[in-house]
Design an enzyme around this catalytic site. Structure first.
Site, short mmCIF file in Angstrom:
data_model
loop_
_atom_site.label_atom_id
_atom_site.label_comp_id
_atom_site.label_asym_id
_atom_site.label_seq_id
_atom_site.Cartn_x
_atom_site.Cartn_y
_atom_site.Cartn_z
N ASP A 13 38.72 46.86 33.91
CA ASP A 13 38.40 45.67 34.72
C ASP A 13 37.33 44.80 34.07
O ASP A 13 36.57 44.11 34.75
CB ASP A 13 37.91 46.07 36.14
CG ASP A 13 38.87 47.00 36.85
OD1 ASP A 13 40.07 46.71 36.81
OD2 ASP A 13 38.41 48.01 37.44
N LYS A 16 39.72 41.69 30.66
CA LYS A 16 40.59 41.63 29.47
C LYS A 16 41.64 40.54 29.63
O LYS A 16 41.99 39.87 28.66
CB LYS A 16 41.30 42.97 29.25
CG LYS A 16 40.36 44.06 28.78
CD LYS A 16 41.11 45.35 28.53
CE LYS A 16 41.68 45.94 29.80
NZ LYS A 16 40.69 46.36 30.79
N GLY A 40 46.75 45.44 34.82
CA GLY A 40 47.13 44.31 35.68
C GLY A 40 46.31 43.10 35.31
O GLY A 40 45.10 43.16 35.28
N HIS A 41 46.99 42.05 34.97
CA HIS A 41 46.28 40.83 34.64
C HIS A 41 46.68 39.74 35.62
O HIS A 41 47.86 39.52 35.86
CB HIS A 41 46.64 40.35 33.23
CG HIS A 41 46.18 41.29 32.16
ND1 HIS A 41 44.99 41.96 32.23
CD2 HIS A 41 46.74 41.66 31.01
CE1 HIS A 41 44.85 42.70 31.15
NE2 HIS A 41 45.90 42.54 30.40
N GLN A 224 43.12 49.41 30.34
CA GLN A 224 42.01 50.26 30.82
C GLN A 224 40.79 50.08 29.91
O GLN A 224 40.61 49.01 29.37
CB GLN A 224 42.42 51.73 30.94
CG GLN A 224 43.48 52.00 32.01
CD GLN A 224 44.89 51.89 31.50
OE1 GLN A 224 45.19 52.34 30.42
NE2 GLN A 224 45.75 51.28 32.26
P1 GDP Z 1 41.03 43.20 33.45
O1 GDP Z 1 41.83 44.24 34.14
O2 GDP Z 1 40.12 43.76 32.40
O3 GDP Z 1 41.83 42.02 33.00
O4 GDP Z 1 40.04 42.66 34.52
P2 GDP Z 1 40.36 41.96 35.90
O5 GDP Z 1 41.70 41.30 35.91
O6 GDP Z 1 39.98 42.90 36.99
O7 GDP Z 1 39.36 40.75 35.74
C1 GDP Z 1 38.33 40.58 36.39
C2 GDP Z 1 38.30 39.38 37.35
O8 GDP Z 1 37.16 38.64 36.98
C3 GDP Z 1 39.45 38.41 37.37
O9 GDP Z 1 39.65 37.99 38.69
C4 GDP Z 1 38.95 37.25 36.52
O10 GDP Z 1 39.48 36.01 36.93
C5 GDP Z 1 37.48 37.28 36.76
N1 GDP Z 1 36.65 36.89 35.60
C6 GDP Z 1 36.92 37.08 34.28
N2 GDP Z 1 35.89 36.62 33.53
C7 GDP Z 1 34.96 36.15 34.40
C8 GDP Z 1 33.67 35.57 34.23
O11 GDP Z 1 33.16 35.39 33.14
N3 GDP Z 1 32.98 35.24 35.36
C9 GDP Z 1 33.48 35.42 36.61
N4 GDP Z 1 32.73 35.08 37.65
N5 GDP Z 1 34.70 35.96 36.80
C10 GDP Z 1 35.43 36.31 35.72
#
Ligand code: GDP
Length: 432
Positions: A13, A16, A40-41, A224
């Site tokens: 999370d 990515k 999940g993106h 992950q």
């Molecule tokens: P992944 O599984 O690693 O892709 O992570 P997630 O999909 O859970 O991503 C995290 C969430 O944080 C998503 O809803 C993104 O839109 C949001 N997000 C990503 N980068 C940033 C950031 O720099 N700042 C903020 N506030 N939100 C972010």
């Protein structure tokens, strides 16, 4: 000849999706190499929300070829649903845009059922599996009984394989009080899915070798995070595959010399889902603040994520293990208004200072963080687009992370939007 691998440097999370999406725009191919549809993106493109669990997010860039490597476990129904979903939204670029390795293993209905049947049993529930059959599928891969994507295209040979596999799996399902599966019914379902998947099945490894020779830009997309790696993570609170950069080789067939750069994604703080050791976890108002400001709630379950200060001991270890050539620091905006900001620079275990992550989860559980305090900033970061736009203390925070880990920061993310990004260096041009 830049092949760049992007890895989660924490417990998943890390954001990515956003970073891969940014780099995918430059890559000619995007490749998944481990995990399954537990990734999940969520991507917002032209105001439209698109969620992808299996197909690399590069599929939204019309000229990018997306590959699913041999190290991935594929649920045929999920794959077909994602293809259909993109088609329905008018975002399917054409069948040539996706190549699935015939050597990738197939998640079967019995794998999903096993995940469910084990749920609630002591220990398993704590590990926090996503219930999608990914762990049981990797178990069958290791037991040499698994079904691979190429098998779906050979119905005659598939049936006896299914019968042998279900003979064992049904015994276990019955033991767990779950209904067994009829091999013939599963076979029919798989053959039908196989026919629809046939146009996408191809030689991912061969293509990657060719593209590397031709000097094309390939992005290898990890799922992950490093601390969830089955070997190097906080076992048993881990996922069922290797999530570290080495898996980009085993999960695709690319040799190590053809990984030219590795970018690790880390939040400016830490989150973790489910149980397992987490030395810098905050149980106070600061933890709540990070959770609220960072929107740290599971994307499907809505479950609050555990939140804590940035752990530089674990991050340093992730840098070494993945051979990271750059760090992408996300959610820097979430720290604004916090002063001082704490970062963990070492642990204390049984009165001794420890500067590495102990191998045993039980020992990590007992580690107490040693913190250093950094000055915060109050200026909002959401509008920052270049390094000069960042307040001095935000720059100092990033410098501190780079110095403590020995890894340069190549990107800072200051909001969820594609444009809310400050780039310090481009991993593709860096390794040219
Ligand atoms: P992944 O599984 O690693 O892709 O992570 P997630 O999909 O859970 O991503 C995290 C969430 O944080 C998503 O809803 C993104 O839109 C949001 N997000 C990503 N980068 C940033 C950031 O720099 N700042 C903020 N506030 N939100 C972010």
């Amino acid at each position: 000849m830049p092949n760049v691998v992007v890895i989660g440097a924490q417990w998943g999370d890390e954001g990515k999706g956003k970073v891969v999406d940014l780099y995918a725009g430059e890559a000619e191919a995007v490749v998944r190499f481990q995990g399954g549809n537990n990734a999940g993106h969520t991507l917002v493109v032209e105001g439209e929300k698109i969620i992808l669990h299996l197909i690399p997010s590069g599929i939204l860039h019309p000229d990018t070829v997306c590959c699913i490597g041999n190290g991935v476990v594929v649920d045929p129904q999920v794959l077909l649903q994602e293809i259909d979903g993109l088609r329905a939204k008018g975002r399917w670029p054409g069948d040539d845009a996706l190549v699935v390795s015939g050597a990738a293993h197939v998640i079967l209905p019995c794998h999903r059922e096993l995940d469910k049947a084990r749920e609630g049993r002591a220990g398993r529930a704590q590990i926090g599996t996503t219930g999608r059959g990914i762990g049981p599928c990797y178990e069958d891969k290791a037991s040499r009984k698994g079904v691979r994507v190429a098998d779906l295209l050979e119905p005659e040979a598939l049936l006896p394989k299914l019968e042998a596999l279900l003979d064992e799996r049904n015994a276990l399902l019955r033991h767990l009080g779950a209904p067994p599966f009829d091999p013939r019914a599963v076979w029919e379902e798989l053959c039908a899915a196989g026919e629809r998947i046939r146009p996408f099945v191809g030689d991912v490894t061969g293509r990657l070798h060719r593209w590397t020779r031709e000097g094309r830009k390939v992005l290898l997309e990890g799922a992950q995070g490093t601390l969830l790696d089955i070997d190097h993570g906080t076992y048993p609170f881990v996922t069922s595959s290797n999530t570290t950069a080495g898996a980009a080789c085993t999960g695709t067939g690319l040799p190590p010399r053809d990984l030219h750069a590795a970018v690790g994604i880390t939040k400016a703080y830490v989150t973790r889902v489910g149980a397992g050791p987490f030395p810098t976890e905050l149980h106070d108002a600061m933890g709540d603040r990070l959770r609220e400001r960072g929107g740290e709630f599971g994307s499907t379950t809505g479950r609050p994520r555990r939140c804590g200060w940035l752990d530089l001991v674990a991050l340093r270890s992730a840098c070494r293990m993945n051979g990271l050539t750059g760090l992408a620091v996300t959610k820097l905006d979430v720290l604004e208004g916090i002063d001082p900001i704490r970062v963990c620079t070492a642990y204390r275990l049984d009165g001794e200072r420890v500067d590495h992550v102990p191998a045993r989860a039980e020992d990590l559980e007992r580690c107490e963080p040693v913190y250093e305090e950094l000055a915060g900033w109050t200026e909002p970061l959401a509008g920052a687009r270049s390094p000069e736009d960042l307040p001095a203390n935000a720059r100092a925070f990033l410098d501190h992370v780079a110095e403590a880990t020995g890894c340069p920061v190549v990107l800072a993310s200051v909001g969820p939007g594609r444009e809310q990004t400050v780039e310090f260096a481009n991993p593709f041009t860096l390794c040219d």
